[in-house]
Design an enzyme around this catalytic site. Structure first.
Site, short mmCIF file in Angstrom:
data_model
loop_
_atom_site.label_atom_id
_atom_site.label_comp_id
_atom_site.label_asym_id
_atom_site.label_seq_id
_atom_site.Cartn_x
_atom_site.Cartn_y
_atom_site.Cartn_z
N TYR A 1 0.84 -1.20 0.00
CA TYR A 1 0.00 0.00 0.00
C TYR A 1 0.88 1.26 0.00
CZ TYR A 1 -3.14 3.67 1.63
OH TYR A 1 -3.82 4.85 1.77
N SER B 1 -2.65 12.74 8.27
CA SER B 1 -3.64 12.53 7.22
C SER B 1 -5.05 12.39 7.80
CB SER B 1 -3.30 11.26 6.44
OG SER B 1 -4.35 10.89 5.56
N GLN C 1 -3.80 17.35 7.41
CA GLN C 1 -4.17 17.28 5.99
C GLN C 1 -5.64 16.94 5.86
OE1 GLN C 1 -4.82 13.97 4.57
NE2 GLN C 1 -5.53 14.89 2.67
N TYR D 1 -8.97 15.95 3.52
CA TYR D 1 -9.67 15.52 2.32
C TYR D 1 -11.08 16.10 2.38
CZ TYR D 1 -6.16 12.02 0.99
OH TYR D 1 -5.00 11.40 0.59
N THR E 1 -5.61 18.70 0.35
CA THR E 1 -5.24 17.89 -0.81
C THR E 1 -6.26 18.11 -1.92
OG1 THR E 1 -4.07 16.22 0.47
CG2 THR E 1 -4.92 15.54 -1.67
N ARG F 1 -4.72 1.41 -8.16
CA ARG F 1 -3.42 0.87 -7.76
C ARG F 1 -3.50 -0.65 -7.80
NH1 ARG F 1 -4.31 5.23 -3.01
NH2 ARG F 1 -4.37 7.00 -4.44
N LYS G 1 -2.09 21.24 -1.61
CA LYS G 1 -1.26 20.11 -2.06
C LYS G 1 -1.84 19.47 -3.32
CE LYS G 1 0.56 15.67 -0.32
NZ LYS G 1 -0.08 14.73 -1.26
N HIS H 1 0.93 13.21 -5.96
CA HIS H 1 0.44 12.20 -5.00
C HIS H 1 1.35 10.97 -5.00
CE1 HIS H 1 -3.32 11.97 -2.52
NE2 HIS H 1 -2.84 10.76 -2.30
N ARG I 1 0.50 8.11 -7.33
CA ARG I 1 -0.61 7.22 -6.96
C ARG I 1 -1.94 7.64 -7.58
NH1 ARG I 1 0.08 4.07 -2.53
NH2 ARG I 1 -1.91 4.56 -1.52
#
Length: 392
Positions: free
Chosen positions: A25, A107, A128, A130, A156, A165, A252, A276, A279
Site C-alpha cells: 500500500y 492525514s 491534511q 480531504y 489535498t 493501484r 497540495k 500524490h 498514486r
C-alpha cells in the site's frame, strides 16, 4: 543486520517486517507506476557541481516553512494508514518529527486520531484535509484540528476520485482491511508486527469512526469511504475551507503553472508541487520536472514546496536549488517506521539530514538558505558510442 545507512536499506528492512498488503500500500503507484518511477528517476538525472577549496565550517540547515522554524526544510508528508506500518504509527512518527525539529502532517485517513496525536506530542503539527461530500463532517474535522492546536491545514486537491493501484487490488486490500486467508498468512509471518498491533486499540480510521454520521464501527466505514470523496471539488470550495479554517493554509497537488497561479490567488501560504507520489494520474510528469516552471510562475507570490521521489538528502538539495522552499518525505519515513518504529523514523530523518549537510558542503555552501541553481550541473556528459579512432 548492520544499521541502515540509506533509505533504500530501511526499505529492505520494512519489506521483511510489515505484512505485504500494507507494505505494498505504501510502496505502490497507479496503473503502470510510470509516474511513481519517474519521480525518483528524474531526481537521479539532475547532477550537482562539485566545488573545492571553500570554507565548509559552521554549516547550517535551519530554515523556515510557512513562517515556522525548521531544523531543515523537510516535512513529513500526510500518509494514509500510517498506523498499519507499525502500531500507533502516526503518534510515533509525530514524536520523531518533533524531536528532529521538522513538521509532521497528519492525514485525514490516519489510524491514530487528531486527538491521539495531540495528546502524545507537545508542539503543534499540521493536519491534511480531504474534502468529503458531507460538509458537516468536513467542518467537524477543521474544528477538531483547530482545537488540537494544529498550526496549518494542508488541503489535498488531487483526490477527487481514486487512481487505480493494481497492487492493492491484487492484495485484496480494502477500507477497512478484511482479513482473508492470505492476509492471515501475511500477518502470521510477521509476528513482531502482529504482537505490537495486538497491544494497541488503534486499528481503524480514528478520524472517521465515531465522528462521521452513520459510521460507528468498521462495518459501516467501508461503504462510507467509498462514497464520500467529492468529485465536484472546486476553487470555490478552497475559499470556503479557508474561511472555515482561518489559519495557515497549504494547497497540495499542484502540477501545472496555470493551477499554481489560481492557487496563489486564494491567499494560501504555500502550495505543494505533488502528483500524490505517482498514486493518482499515471503518466503525469514527475514533481521535480515541473517545479521550475511553477516557481517561475508564482514563486514571488507564494511559498512553493515539493514532494514525490525524494529518497535522499541530495534530492532535497536539488529541489531547493530549483526553487522549492520546503520539501516533504512520505515513503522514506514510512520505511523507517515499518522497519523500527519511532527509532526508524528518526533514522530516516538522520540519514537525510546527514546527506543534505555533507552534499551542501561539497557543493561549496555553508547555509541552506543560500543554495540555488548555481549548484546544479547543466551540461550533459558526453557518451562515446564507439571507440575513438586514431586520426589518419
Amino acid at each position: 543486520m548492520a544499521t541502515p545507512l540509506t533509505i533504500a536499506e530501511l526499505k529492505d528492512v520494512a519489506r521483511r517486517r510489515v505484512p505485504k498488503m500494507f507494505f505494498d500500500y505504501a510502496d505502490s503507484g497507479a496503473w503502470t507506476e510510470g509516474t511513481y518511477k519517474a519521480n525518483e528517476a528524474d531526481f537521479a538525472a539532475i547532477k550537482l557541481r562539485q566545488r573545492v577549496l571553500v570554507d565548509m565550517t559552521n554549516r547550517s540547515l535551519e530554515s523556515t516553512m510557512i513562517g515556522e522554524k525548521v531544523s531543515m526544510p523537510v516535512a513529513l508528508s500526510p500518509t494514509g494508514l500510517t498506523g498499519m506500518q507499525h502500531a500507533d504509527g502516526e503518534i510515533l512518527a509525530a514524536q520523531a518529527a518533533e524531536a528532529a525539529g521538522v513538521p509532521f502532517t497528519l492525514s485525514t485517513m490516519s489510524v491514530c486520531s487528531i486527538e491521539d496525536v495531540a495528546a502524545h506530542t507537545t508542539k503543534p503539527f499540521w493536519f491534511q484535509l480531504y474534502v468529503m461530500k458531507d460538509r458537516e463532517f468536513v467542518k467537524s474535522l477543521i474544528n477538531r484540528a483547530r482545537a488540537a492546536g494544529c498550526s496549518a491545514l494542508v488541503l489535498t486537491l488531487d483526490l477527487q476520485i481514486l487512481g487505480q493501484r493494481h497492487k492493492d487490488i491484487r492484495n485484496g486490500l480494502s477500507t477497512p482491511p478484511k482479513f482473508i486467508p492470505k492476509h492471515i498468512w501475511q500477518v502470521a509471518t510477521r509476528p513482531k508486527w502482529a504482537f505490537e498491533m495486538l497491544g494497541t486499540k488503534r486499528r481503524s480510521f480514528g478520524n472517521i469512526v465515531g465522528h462521521a454520521k452513520g459510521v460507528g464501527d468498521l462495518s459501516s466505514l467501508s461503504s462510507w469511504t467509498a462514497e464520500q470523496f467529492d468529485p465536484r471539488l472546486s476553487w470555490d470550495d478552497v475559499a470556503w475551507i479557508k474561511e472555515q479554517w482561518g489559519g495557515k493554509l497549504i494547497l497540495k497537488g499542484i502540477m501545472d503553472a496555470d493551477d499554481a497561479v489560481k492557487a496563489a490567488e486564494t491567499g494560501a501560504e504555500a502550495i505543494i508541487v505533488s502528483n500524490h507520489g505517482g498514486r493518482q494520474l499515471d503518466g503525469a510528469a514527475s514533481s521535480i520536472s515541473v517545479l521550475p516552471e511553477i516557481v517561475k510562475a508564482v514563486g514571488d507570490r507564494i511559498e512553493v514546496h515539493v514532494d514525490g521521489g525524494i529518497r535522499s538528502g541530495q534530492d532535497v538539495l536539488k529541489a531547493l536549488c530549483l526553487g522549492a522552499q520546503g520539501t516533504y518525505i512520505g515513503r522514506p519515513f514510512l520505511y523507517g517506521l515499518g522497519a523500527y518504529g519511532k527509532r526508524g523514523v528518526t533514522m530516516a530523518l538522520d540519514i537525510i539530514r546527514n546527506e543534505l549537510d555533507v552534499t551542501m558542503a561539497l557543493c561549496g555552501k555553508r547555509d541552506i538558505r543560500d543554495v540555488g541553481p548555481e549548484l546544479l550541473h547543466h551540461r550533459l556528459p558526453v557518451v562515446a558510442t564507439e571507440p575513438a579512432r586514431p586520426s589518419q
